[in-house]
Design a protein around this motif. Sequence first.
Motif, PDB file in Angstrom:
ATOM      1  N   TRP A 185       0.836  -1.207   0.000  1.00  0.00           N
ATOM      2  CA  TRP A 185       0.000   0.000   0.000  1.00  0.00           C
ATOM      3  C   TRP A 185       0.864   1.247   0.000  1.00  0.00           C
ATOM      4  CZ3 TRP A 185      -1.592   4.336   2.708  1.00  0.00           C
ATOM      5  CH2 TRP A 185      -2.860   4.837   2.350  1.00  0.00           C
ATOM      6  N   LYS A 186       1.982   1.205   0.730  1.00  0.00           N
ATOM      7  CA  LYS A 186       2.891   2.355   0.740  1.00  0.00           C
ATOM      8  C   LYS A 186       3.429   2.641  -0.659  1.00  0.00           C
ATOM      9  CE  LYS A 186       4.549   1.911   5.516  1.00  0.00           C
ATOM     10  NZ  LYS A 186       5.745   1.658   6.374  1.00  0.00           N
ATOM     11  N   LEU A 187       3.690   1.589  -1.418  1.00  0.00           N
ATOM     12  CA  LEU A 187       4.195   1.760  -2.781  1.00  0.00           C
ATOM     13  C   LEU A 187       3.130   2.283  -3.733  1.00  0.00           C
ATOM     14  CD1 LEU A 187       6.448  -1.294  -3.769  1.00  0.00           C
ATOM     15  CD2 LEU A 187       7.060   1.130  -3.835  1.00  0.00           C
ATOM     16  N   ASP A 188       1.885   1.980  -3.433  1.00  0.00           N
ATOM     17  CA  ASP A 188       0.818   2.222  -4.403  1.00  0.00           C
ATOM     18  C   ASP A 188       0.706   3.686  -4.795  1.00  0.00           C
ATOM     19  OD1 ASP A 188      -1.528   0.804  -5.783  1.00  0.00           O
ATOM     20  OD2 ASP A 188      -2.515   2.510  -4.826  1.00  0.00           O
ATOM     21  N   LYS A 189       0.893   4.592  -3.846  1.00  0.00           N
ATOM     22  CA  LYS A 189       0.699   6.012  -4.152  1.00  0.00           C
ATOM     23  C   LYS A 189       1.693   6.519  -5.192  1.00  0.00           C
ATOM     24  CE  LYS A 189       3.697   7.958  -0.527  1.00  0.00           C
ATOM     25  NZ  LYS A 189       3.742   8.862   0.642  1.00  0.00           N
ATOM     26  N   TRP A 190       2.815   5.829  -5.337  1.00  0.00           N
ATOM     27  CA  TRP A 190       3.830   6.247  -6.300  1.00  0.00           C
ATOM     28  C   TRP A 190       3.498   5.836  -7.735  1.00  0.00           C
ATOM     29  CZ3 TRP A 190       7.876   9.290  -4.752  1.00  0.00           C
ATOM     30  CH2 TRP A 190       8.152   9.352  -3.380  1.00  0.00           C
ATOM     31  N   LYS A 191       2.453   5.025  -7.922  1.00  0.00           N
ATOM     32  CA  LYS A 191       2.162   4.473  -9.248  1.00  0.00           C
ATOM     33  C   LYS A 191       1.352   5.414 -10.134  1.00  0.00           C
ATOM     34  CE  LYS A 191       1.821  -0.211  -7.283  1.00  0.00           C
ATOM     35  NZ  LYS A 191       0.859  -1.273  -6.931  1.00  0.00           N
TER      36      LYS A 191
END
Length: 440
Positions: A185-191
Amino acid sequence: MGWSLARDFTGYARVQRRYWIVSFAFLIGFAYLQFEANPLARHPYALSQSLGSTSAAEHGVPDPARKTSGGADMECASLPGANDTVIIMKTGATELEDKFPIHLTTTLRCYPHQLVVSDHGEVYEGFVIHDVLEDVDEHIKATHPDFHLWRRLRDQGRAGLNASELSGPGVALPDGNGKPANPGWKLDKWKFLPMMRKTLEAFPDKKWYVFVETDTYIFWSTWLAYSAVLDWQKPYYIGAEMQIGEVLFAHGGSGYAVSRPALEQVVQDYTSHKQDWEKFTDGHWAGDCVLGKAFAESGTQLTWAWPIWQGDPIHNMKYDRVENDRQLWCDPSVSYHRMTPSAIEDLWNYEQSWVDRRENISLPYHRHSDIYANYVLPKSSDPRESWDNNATDDKGPAKTPAACRAICEADESCVQYVLNDEGKCLTTWRPSFGEAATGR
């Protein structure tokens, strides 16, 4: 009186999910609404065109049990306008095994043009999945704590994931803010912003770009009817409106649509100010909000489109919901969210049945009321075991389902009831399809 009697419903209670051993869906019908309202013109930003007004009774009732076989030559892939749209599905390595496979045998078979992006690039069951985070600054990827999972996936692949990191049955969001402790989820915002650039690079000449997640269901036939009345040459960013601070944005899980000019503008702005946008993303927690700000600053305001695009699942819809003078019941249905793989498969089969019959049906799209009448209600009239129908009003103990039914029949507001595993009779005045009970 049988399992289906006439009863009007005008409101439904908000409920919390519980699980039952024996559940009876006692839907006592409804007074079906006729309406002539423009389903799209609900807000100053909303669409001015109308899809028309045809009685939902003319919609036809396809066989929900029908299964469809075939591949790229499926009829849904050649519907008018299908070639003008790209579907972009965003996923992640921690959820791939649980949520993505169902789309290979259902929804992705209807899209002539599709792109799947993730935090890990691979070929899955012959399908290419792109690592959209390759676009992020190299220093950020090498050092930022949010990218610890990305670095592990790069070195070990999905085999390096821990069981506690995986999505699956029984894994629920602890609150309305997602799973902030989950590394995926932490990575998701960067997509979100890199996804825009990747999409335009892969498909620079399409009219429409529809972005979804793996638990989103897009009513493909309704989207095509919906987009046919719009001018794709204008900048559009369309979705279910949400707001954080002063930023208006389209809710990512509900799906959202972008026209080519809007995509070109936001990609240009992102590319020209990439370092600034990555700094803003770092300080934010919601990638769809970051994207909304980017669209606004590049010149495209959000077109408010709830409830045409909305975030509830088919099994627990609030059909009486009204927001900003827009009533969910009366509007076209393009999207559902938080859909389980089995629900996606079942609704997809229903839609394919409708597509095969569409030439004999007057209404060229589905309203939420049509989905209820033609899909939900026929499935909700018979008793079910091990089923959660979201009934929560405690009416006390009952020894048998028949006794619980008698309690419901004596209450004019009751439309469904359930006998739970504690021997309690629970009722509700809000019709709900429900879903298989798991976890207890």
